[in-house]
Design an enzyme around this catalytic site. Structure first.
Site, mmCIF file in Angstrom:
data_model
loop_
_atom_site.group_PDB
_atom_site.id
_atom_site.type_symbol
_atom_site.label_atom_id
_atom_site.label_comp_id
_atom_site.label_asym_id
_atom_site.label_seq_id
_atom_site.Cartn_x
_atom_site.Cartn_y
_atom_site.Cartn_z
ATOM 1 N N ARG A 1 11.287 2.695 3.463
ATOM 2 C CA ARG A 1 10.818 1.773 4.294
ATOM 3 C C ARG A 1 11.525 0.881 5.152
ATOM 4 O O ARG A 1 12.291 0.216 4.188
ATOM 5 C CB ARG A 1 9.316 1.145 3.878
ATOM 6 C CG ARG A 1 8.741 0.068 4.565
ATOM 7 C CD ARG A 1 8.182 0.333 5.930
ATOM 8 N NE ARG A 1 7.123 1.309 5.733
ATOM 9 C CZ ARG A 1 5.697 0.663 5.818
ATOM 10 N NH1 ARG A 1 5.521 -0.522 5.687
ATOM 11 N NH2 ARG A 1 4.690 1.429 5.516
ATOM 12 N N HIS B 1 6.079 7.199 11.006
ATOM 13 C CA HIS B 1 5.622 6.941 9.989
ATOM 14 C C HIS B 1 4.635 8.367 9.271
ATOM 15 O O HIS B 1 3.690 8.457 9.607
ATOM 16 C CB HIS B 1 4.488 5.970 9.874
ATOM 17 C CG HIS B 1 4.027 5.372 8.357
ATOM 18 N ND1 HIS B 1 4.483 5.978 7.280
ATOM 19 C CD2 HIS B 1 3.270 4.460 7.995
ATOM 20 C CE1 HIS B 1 3.982 5.450 6.259
ATOM 21 N NE2 HIS B 1 3.141 4.546 6.467
ATOM 22 N N LYS C 1 21.396 -10.753 -0.190
ATOM 23 C CA LYS C 1 22.654 -11.202 -0.130
ATOM 24 C C LYS C 1 23.595 -10.548 0.841
ATOM 25 O O LYS C 1 25.047 -10.834 0.641
ATOM 26 C CB LYS C 1 23.068 -11.321 -1.462
ATOM 27 C CG LYS C 1 22.299 -11.990 -2.581
ATOM 28 C CD LYS C 1 22.841 -11.998 -4.082
ATOM 29 C CE LYS C 1 21.655 -12.156 -4.942
ATOM 30 N NZ LYS C 1 21.682 -11.678 -6.280
ATOM 31 N N ARG D 1 0.945 -1.206 -0.061
ATOM 32 C CA ARG D 1 0.015 0.092 -0.056
ATOM 33 C C ARG D 1 1.030 1.091 -0.149
ATOM 34 O O ARG D 1 0.599 2.197 -0.685
ATOM 35 C CB ARG D 1 -1.022 0.108 1.295
ATOM 36 C CG ARG D 1 -1.695 -1.162 1.370
ATOM 37 C CD ARG D 1 -2.251 -0.940 2.975
ATOM 38 N NE ARG D 1 -3.570 -1.920 2.786
ATOM 39 C CZ ARG D 1 -4.639 -1.437 2.760
ATOM 40 N NH1 ARG D 1 -4.756 -0.245 2.925
ATOM 41 N NH2 ARG D 1 -5.613 -2.206 2.625
ATOM 42 N N THR D 2 1.689 1.453 0.918
ATOM 43 C CA THR D 2 2.580 2.528 1.200
ATOM 44 C C THR D 2 3.436 2.737 -0.317
ATOM 45 O O THR D 2 3.651 3.895 -0.720
ATOM 46 C CB THR D 2 3.566 2.611 2.279
ATOM 47 O OG1 THR D 2 2.551 2.214 3.349
ATOM 48 C CG2 THR D 2 4.151 3.728 2.600
#
Lengths: 435, 317
Positions: free
Chosen positions: B104, B134, B82, B54-55
């Site tokens: 994020r 946020h 990795k 969503r974000t």
């Protein structure tokens, strides 16, 4: 036989003397002494018994990119230490006679200070079975301190047995007090700062509950318990209570816990990430008071070198730990002497006499007397200096004090009569890379 | 304003300015042409170390509607899995010419670290860092509240807001508390004691363990997502008991003020913290939050990237 004369040096009792060293011993203490050997003008400087660190991570074997026994020894003598104690959380873990003898041998070959290996309590630091404690005690390293440092001996049965077992040779268990279930994924001190930053808290109670349990265990089995890096006000109170009951418990505080608080974490710079975490101002005040009044017996560095990449990342991924050998004396003078909380006699106790006694380190931590082994740290008690991480002798530079001004610095270090630090230059092992 | 890392970094006036910009953008893009040329030639990288469809989609849409070039970088299956570090990943993206990095990350403070460590020079937008903040979610929530309680008001004085649920692990709650307080709202956080942060007294909000106590008094009820796995860490016994104590069911919904709105940052656990009927009721503004999210993120990108002069006057060229 080599000779060395410390001219016009001040002792902890404020008297001014000359100290004449012949071979590895103090040959004479008096005024107007002379020598055919080297003379160091020590006007304005103090001579103290060589410092003894009971909590050092030298990283060898296994993480030589952070520190080796040699680079750690060099860092130690820069900080005025004539003895360090190598924590066993290496790779392989120091849980057998073979590994502790290897560390001992590396220390002897570096030859700058004593390196006393600490043995693991549990095999592989797994907290399940006792390590070969007897074999380590009987080995050439004659290990007397056992610790799973980095991890807590959280199983009460294992802790009880370990305390009992080391009575065979009057050993001591050095506990890293951290209840693991109360500190899952813990990142910093549980408090208002952690709540605002959204970092998982490491509550004081996780340290205090283990200390409370262990002092009762030590009382029950009548054995010696040492508490590593005490960090909370509540811990100080518990240890004070234990001592008042005559329980055989000793405790250490790190230099960083005497001066830094969790407010520093607000920038999320992992240079301040350490275990146990930086606490609050209240805790700092209690720790200083505890060190001054004898509740806390010693200062121990918990020198924990890490390569740059282990700190050059986001907080959660970063390693716990700070280097501390080279700044320990300055921090103790700044926090305890300059503030008037402690005198020089007490500083000698907490940085030399007491740690040597707890570790059973024979000729370390002895008063400066004729005939004594010449382990001497010569300091400038008034020197103000600014810590520069690039200038550290340690192979790692993860100091939280970069740019800070401290009072008091080490000028010369004498180990077994040999000048291993002269005018702040380490006399040996120069050919090792520092980066 | 170079970065948006925390609500602490902006003043109330700056927050209102972002909301005003978002409102203007809404007017400008409400017709058939949804796209503005403002950020043509600029590159926005969505750097997502956690899954958040969503974000990411919201930032993606926001940047594209301003004509920016968008690169999406998801950590899973990339060099990050990795073992590549945040530093190396960010520097690689910078070398490819990122003007802004929307990050994020599961670690609290990751966005601040990226902005302040000297690793990169791009503008950094925090799209959620661990259990910390946020900020664009709080801004879009404020935008939504403002639409319902006065689209031109410059503060939230007199508004009573409840934030209900897993406060301790919620970056949405932290950013909302900071912004709502900044704007003068009267905030209460409601949760079982296990999910109330340590030292809540210092947050400048009221707190309660009882959702039923003052339910009639709130203008806004913001429900937070509760992860069922929390019961394995002994935060609450099970979903049923949580729902009974802290879920917004029909009975509780019926007790709300006539004009009260129900918010949720999504994704919702229907039947846990919110019943299906509450989620789909006329009071629910959950879908408005989603569309407002694109507008507010456009406004943030615009203010960070389109230059201080334009941003200061709020003029959209």
């Amino acid at each position: 036989m080599s000779e060395l004369l410390l001219k016009n040096v001040t002792l902890a009792d404020n008297s001014q003397v000359d100290i004449h060293i012949k071979g590895d011993r103090i040959f004479a203490i008096g005024s107007d002494l002379s020598t055919t050997g080297e003379v160091l003008d020590c006007s304005g400087l103090m001579a103290l018994p060589g410092f003894v660190d009971l909590h050092t991570h030298v990283r060898e074997p296994g993480k030589e990119n952070a520190e080796t026994v040699l680079t750690g020894s060099r860092s130690a003598v820069r900080g005025g230490f004539t003895a360090v104690s190598a924590m066993p959380n290496t790779n392989p873990v120091a849980d057998t006679a073979g590994v502790v003898e290897q560390v001992l041998r590396l220390g002897k070959s570096a030859g700058l200070c004593d390196v006393f290996p600490i043995g693991a309590v549990s095999a592989g630091l797994n907290g399940e079975h006792l390590a070969e404690i007897g074999a380590m005690a009987d080995s050439a390293a004659k290990v007397r301190i056992f610790s799973d440092d980095g991890k807590c001996v959280s199983d009460p049965l294992l802790m009880r047995r370990a305390l009992e077992y080391v009575k065979i040779f009057d050993g001591v268990i050095a506990q890293h007090a951290q209840e693991p279930r109360l500190t899952i994924n813990a990142q910093m001190n549980e408090g208002v700062v952690a709540s605002e930053l959204g970092l998982t808290g490491w509550p004081s109670i996780a340290e205090e509950s283990i200390i409370a349990r262990d002092i009762l265990l030590a009382e029950t089995v009548k054995s010696r318990l040492h508490i590593c890096h005490v960090s909370t006000k509540g811990s100080v109170e518990l240890i004070r209570w234990a001592k008042s009951r005559g329980i055989s418990v000793t405790a250490e505080v790190t230099p960083h816990h005497l001066i830094l608080t969790d407010e520093l974490v607000r920038g999320y710079d992992p240079i301040y990430k350490v275990n146990p975490p930086l606490r609050t101002n209240d805790d700092v005040v209690a720790l200083r008071a505890g060190l001054a009044d004898g509740t806390i017996d010693i200062v121990a560095t918990d020198h924990a070198p890490h390569p740059a990449e282990d700190k050059d990342c986001e907080w959660a991924s970063a390693a716990f730990g700070m280097v501390g050998l080279e700044t320990a004396f300055g921090v103790v003078v700044t926090t305890m002497i300059r503030t008037g909380l402690m005198d020089w006699k007490r500083l000698v106790e907490v940085m030399s006499i007491n740690p040597a006694r707890i570790g059973g380190y024979g000729d370390q931590g002895q008063p400066l007397e004729v005939g004594a082994m010449a382990h001497i740290t010569v300091v400038d008690p008034k020197k103000e200096w600014t810590v520069d991480k690039q200038a550290l002798i340690s192979r790692s530079s993860n100091t939280p004090f970069h740019g800070s001004t401290l009072t008091g610095d080490v000028i010369h270090t004498i180990y077994r009569g040999a000048l291993v630090l002269k005018d702040q230059r380490v006399m040996g092992g120069e050919n090792v890379s520092n980066g | 304003m170079k970065h948006l890392l925390s609500i602490n970094d902006i003043t109330a006036a700056e927050a209102i300015s972002i909301l005003d910009t978002a409102a203007q953008l809404q007017n400008l893009t409400s017709g058939t042409v949804k796209k503005l040329p403002t950020l043509r030639g600029r590159t926005v990288v969505n750097l997502f170390f956690e899954d958040s469809t969503r974000t990411r989609l919201s930032f993606d849409a926001a940047a594209k509607r301003l004509s920016a070039d968008v690169t999406n970088f998801a950590a899973k299956g990339s060099s990050v899995s990795k073992g590549e570090s945040l530093k190396d990943t960010a520097q690689t993206l910078q070398a490819m010419g990122a003007d802004a990095i929307v990050i994020r990350h599961g670690a609290s403070g990751a966005a601040k670290r990226l902005a302040e460590s000297g690793w990169v020079s791009a503008s950094i937008i925090n799209a959620g860092d661990g259990t910390h903040e946020h900020p664009t979610q709080a801004l879009l929530d404020a935008f939504t509240i403002r639409k319902h309680f006065g689209p031109t008001r410059s503060d939230f004085v007199g508004l009573k807001v409840a934030i209900v649920g897993d406060i301790v692990h919620s970056r949405v709650a932290r950013s909302n508390v900071l912004l709502l307080k900044k704007l003068g709202a009267d905030v209460t956080v409601i949760a079982p004691p296990t999910l109330i942060p340590y030292g809540i007294e210092s947050w400048g909000v009221a707190h309660s363990f009882n959702l039923d106590e003052d339910l009639e008094s709130f203008d806004v009820v913001m429900m937070l997502r509760v992860q069922l796995e929390r019961m394995n860490e002994a935060y609450f016994p099970n979903g049923r008991e949580y729902s009974r104590g802290y879920g917004l069911d029909e009975v509780r919904l019926g007790r709300l003020k006539a004009h009260a709105i129900v918010m949720h940052p999504g994704p919702m656990n229907r039947g846990l913290e919110i019943s299906a009927a509450s989620a789909d009721s006329v009071r629910s503004v959950v879908l408005e939050q989603v569309s407002n999210g694109v507008l507010v993120r456009m406004a943030v990108l615009y203010q960070l990237l389109a230059g201080p002069d334009q941003a200061a006057t709020g003029v959209l060229a």
